[in-house]
Scaffold this motif. Structure first.
Motif, short mmCIF file in Angstrom:
data_model
loop_
_atom_site.label_atom_id
_atom_site.label_comp_id
_atom_site.label_asym_id
_atom_site.label_seq_id
_atom_site.Cartn_x
_atom_site.Cartn_y
_atom_site.Cartn_z
N UNK A 116 16.22 3.17 -19.14
CA UNK A 116 16.92 3.46 -20.61
C UNK A 116 15.81 4.19 -21.39
N UNK A 117 14.68 3.89 -21.16
CA UNK A 117 13.46 4.24 -21.91
C UNK A 117 13.46 5.97 -21.80
N UNK A 118 14.20 6.62 -21.45
CA UNK A 118 14.02 8.21 -21.40
C UNK A 118 15.10 8.42 -22.72
N UNK A 119 15.32 7.60 -23.15
CA UNK A 119 16.34 7.80 -24.47
C UNK A 119 15.95 6.71 -25.59
N UNK A 120 15.42 5.61 -25.29
CA UNK A 120 15.07 4.58 -26.30
C UNK A 120 13.61 4.10 -25.74
N UNK A 121 12.84 4.17 -26.81
CA UNK A 121 11.54 3.72 -26.72
C UNK A 121 11.42 2.55 -27.57
N UNK A 122 10.79 1.37 -27.30
CA UNK A 122 10.45 0.28 -27.99
C UNK A 122 11.21 -0.99 -27.47
N UNK A 123 12.13 -0.98 -26.56
CA UNK A 123 12.93 -1.73 -26.33
C UNK A 123 12.94 -2.04 -24.57
N UNK A 124 12.63 -2.94 -24.18
CA UNK A 124 12.65 -3.35 -22.68
C UNK A 124 14.02 -4.14 -22.47
N UNK A 125 14.99 -3.35 -21.92
CA UNK A 125 16.21 -4.05 -21.64
C UNK A 125 16.46 -4.93 -20.59
N UNK A 126 15.22 -5.09 -19.76
CA UNK A 126 15.15 -6.25 -18.90
C UNK A 126 14.83 -7.48 -19.66
N UNK A 127 14.42 -7.41 -20.72
CA UNK A 127 14.08 -8.60 -21.61
C UNK A 127 14.96 -8.94 -22.72
N UNK A 128 16.07 -8.42 -22.61
CA UNK A 128 16.91 -8.73 -23.80
C UNK A 128 17.65 -9.96 -23.83
N UNK A 129 17.75 -10.74 -24.79
CA UNK A 129 18.13 -11.95 -24.82
C UNK A 129 19.15 -12.12 -26.13
N UNK A 130 20.17 -12.72 -25.88
CA UNK A 130 21.14 -12.89 -27.04
C UNK A 130 21.05 -14.04 -27.97
N UNK A 131 20.80 -13.76 -29.28
CA UNK A 131 20.27 -14.54 -30.40
C UNK A 131 21.45 -14.71 -31.58
N UNK A 132 21.56 -15.83 -32.24
CA UNK A 132 22.37 -15.72 -33.56
C UNK A 132 21.39 -15.74 -34.77
N UNK A 133 21.61 -14.87 -35.61
CA UNK A 133 20.79 -14.96 -36.90
C UNK A 133 21.03 -16.04 -37.63
N UNK A 134 20.11 -16.84 -38.03
CA UNK A 134 20.39 -18.03 -38.64
C UNK A 134 20.78 -17.97 -40.26
N UNK A 135 20.35 -16.76 -40.67
CA UNK A 135 20.71 -16.48 -42.05
C UNK A 135 22.05 -16.15 -42.17
N UNK A 136 22.98 -15.44 -41.24
CA UNK A 136 24.14 -14.96 -41.55
C UNK A 136 25.04 -15.38 -40.25
#
Length: 237
Positions: free
Chosen positions: A83-103
């Motif tokens: 995906x880095x041909x289009x998006x730099x700064x995000x490693x999609x092999x290391x994505x995790x799902x989180x919940x924003x505690x503020x909202x």
């Protein structure tokens, strides 16, 4: 949002301090592999109505899940994609799902860089990529349950048929046409450096100029009644 300034100049779009959206050139797309590139792009920009039968088989109603939640469900499919041909700064092999505690909202977070993709950021990324490639968002709503069932099975059959078809290049015919067109100032050797948005914009503009030229020929030869032509068709600029 209007991204034309960045897109037409072929510039990368700095979304925030972590994420940059890149615009590849024709050469970079072909080095990547045109089929693989558009497959990855289509997967990234897919909305629930694009995957009706897959969601149905998972027990999910495609009309009951929004675009971002759908992306969260499918984001694991990018682990083996570049995906880095289009998006730099995000490693999609290391994505995790989180919940924003503020909202309490769900978000995706790159566990290595800390980059975050939330609902708002995802919306900007997809809107930018659609604008870059002149893709339209496919939003389809069934009028009733019977229609929904029909659309799901129709898409399933269409998918089965597409699996047996060989891939046909979308870009090669356009490149061949434009590099042999006198209105296009790039040749076969220089066209590869054009950013994809600039190239696709050129396709549209050359096509409009050609249509204008043919139209004027028809008018001056007396074969076309000028009074029946819309003014917009006479303004190729």
């Amino acid at each position: 949002m209007n991204f034309e300034n960045e897109l037409f100049r072929g510039k990368d779009y700095k979304l925030n301090d972590s994420i940059i959206i890149k615009q590849p050139t024709l050469g970079e797309i072909f080095d990547y592999g045109e089929k693989e590139y558009y497959s990855m792009l289509s997967q990234f920009l897919a909305v629930p109505s694009d995957c009706k039968f897959q969601l149905f088989d998972m027990g999910i109603d495609y009309e009951e899940i929004d675009d971002f939640d759908f992306f969260v469900v499918t984001s694991g499919g990018f682990q083996d994609s570049k995906v880095d041909i289009l998006i730099d700064g995000v490693d999609f092999t290391n994505l995790g799902v989180f919940r924003d505690e503020s909202n309490g909202n769900i978000l995706l977070k790159d566990n290595s860089s800390g980059a975050v993709i939330d609902r708002a950021i995802f919306s900007i990324i997809t809107e930018y990529l659609r604008s870059m490639h002149f893709f339209k968002k496919n939003t389809e709503v069934a009028g009733n349950e019977a229609t929904k069932a029909f659309l799901i099975e129709e898409q399933r059959e269409a998918y089965k048929e597409s699996c047996n078809k060989e891939y046909e290049s979308m870009l090669i015919p356009l490149i061949t046409a434009l590099t042999n067109c006198s209105d296009f100032k790039y040749n076969y050797h220089t066209v590869w450096d054009l950013p994809i948005y600039v190239f696709m914009k050129s396709v549209m503009r050359v096509q409009k100029a050609t249509n204008y030229s043919n139209l004027m020929t028809g008018i001056y030869s007396g074969n076309i009644d000028m009074s029946k032509i819309k003014k917009s068709e006479l303004q190729w600029l």
